[in-house]
Design a protein around this motif. Sequence first.
Motif, short mmCIF file in Angstrom:
data_model
loop_
_atom_site.label_atom_id
_atom_site.label_comp_id
_atom_site.label_asym_id
_atom_site.label_seq_id
_atom_site.Cartn_x
_atom_site.Cartn_y
_atom_site.Cartn_z
N LEU A 174 1.00 3.37 -12.71
CA LEU A 174 -0.27 2.72 -13.07
C LEU A 174 -0.13 2.01 -14.43
N ILE A 206 -8.62 12.47 -14.89
CA ILE A 206 -7.56 12.99 -14.01
C ILE A 206 -8.01 14.32 -13.42
N ASN A 216 -5.56 1.44 -16.82
CA ASN A 216 -5.90 2.56 -17.68
C ASN A 216 -6.54 3.69 -16.85
N ILE A 217 -6.11 4.94 -17.13
CA ILE A 217 -6.66 6.10 -16.40
C ILE A 217 -7.84 6.65 -17.18
N LYS A 251 -11.61 5.81 -7.25
CA LYS A 251 -10.69 6.95 -7.35
C LYS A 251 -9.43 6.66 -6.55
N VAL A 261 -10.13 5.03 -12.09
CA VAL A 261 -9.75 3.81 -12.83
C VAL A 261 -10.82 2.75 -12.59
N PHE A 313 1.45 8.28 -13.12
CA PHE A 313 0.85 7.68 -14.31
C PHE A 313 1.68 6.48 -14.80
N VAL A 343 -7.01 10.13 -9.84
CA VAL A 343 -7.43 9.53 -11.12
C VAL A 343 -8.60 8.58 -10.87
N GLY A 403 -3.80 -0.83 -7.76
CA GLY A 403 -3.39 0.56 -7.99
C GLY A 403 -2.83 1.21 -6.73
#
Length: 408
Positions: A366, A376, A372-373, A344, A387, A363, A385, A395
């Motif tokens: 990233l 959320i 890629n998320i 997270k 990931v 967003f 988020v 990140g």
Amino acid sequence: MPLVVMKFGGTSVDGIRRIRNVAAKVQVETSAGNNVIVVVSAMAGRTTELSETVGNISRMFDAREFDAVVSTGENVTAGLLALALQDLGVPARSWQGWQVPVRTNSAHGAARIENIRTESIVTKFAEGMKVAVVAGFQGITQDGRISTLGRGGSDTTAVAFAAAFAAERCDIYTDVSGVYTADPRLVSRARKLNRVSYEEMLEFASLGAKVLQTRSVELAMHNKVRLRVLSSFCDGPGTLVCEEEEIMEQRAVSGVASSRNEAKVTLISVADRPGIAAAVFGLLASADVNVDMIVQNISEEGRTDITFSCPVEHVSKAEIALNEVLESGAVRYRSIVADTEVCKLSVVGIGMRSQSGVAAKMFKALADDGINILVIATSEIKISVLVDRKYMELGVQALHDAFQLDRC
Ligand code: ADP
Ligand code: ASP
Ligand code: MG
């Protein structure tokens, strides 16, 4: 006489030389005319080692005996520090949790402090003792068993003592110089914050910044304890955790937090009707699964998917509970898919309340790094988020750069 609380974490008391260094720091306070309550952790790595030993002797261990064992690391450092202080000519005595006593509830392994009796320590101060060294992380339940407060619990012991004794301040000494804009071990250009509000610190702590235990921040906020985080190894003012009004600078984002060991669990094709979510999450709560984010998709033909996140170590109990509910027929779903390789990432800031565009910027940062998320979640002062875990360092760095947190 004024009283201050000082807390020293595991790295700060790791070995004789470091314990002597702590004694010297405490002596500075007594020489300045203060009485001191010092809260100590076990030496670095000791609590982990003791927990592993318990796991090796018994797989389904009794939580009361687990606490009896893992609390002992702090007893050693408390006694050693009292001796080091006496060597310097400072009148000092050690206390284990049960001797104070620090009363807790009976949630072994994650107990909450209910009250702290001040009499025995106050009497000793009145007799001329200058320093009470208290073993952190531990207490005693109503039925007389030793309890522990969860990992990082010595922070909470320190704040609880500061509140109970109405201390002038509570100084948490650790292995970094304060609270940073991100974990300084992950982001080399992370910047130390001079001040951080209780609310932000609460989010940082609960979103993975282990510099303070979440419960300690809650207690400090509730009791208005003046809390500082500073280094045991170098001088400097550290970070003051204080009321929002005491902070001049209000950026949209004050820092980035990360939590490595997260998992994402999806129930595929669940009936979309009243009572299903209540049944699923009621069951997970009874199984002591710490559910964090929850997402329910738009339904198609009366069926939907429900996704939630939880700590990796809670996935098997979640699966057991969800399988039981399927067998009993209480909730029907097609399958469970668990992804235990996620983490997270969060951005936190009180300025977010009044500034827009934070989510979009997060967003985009990233996306620019191809991350890629997966899920959320937002609150008034944070965006989190999930990931893939392999992107955690990348990140955190990307978010730190995007919000220019290395700049004052
Ligand atoms: P102690 O043993 O002194 O209690 P901890 O290991 O519990 O110390 O907490 C200190 C660690 O917290 C630091 O070494 C650092 O890696 C980590 N940390 C994570 N996020 C932050 C942050 N935002 N600011 C400072 N330290 C952080
Ligand atoms: N020794 C305990 C731990 O390592 C408590 C603490 O240090 O705060 O979690
Ligand atoms: Mg700690």
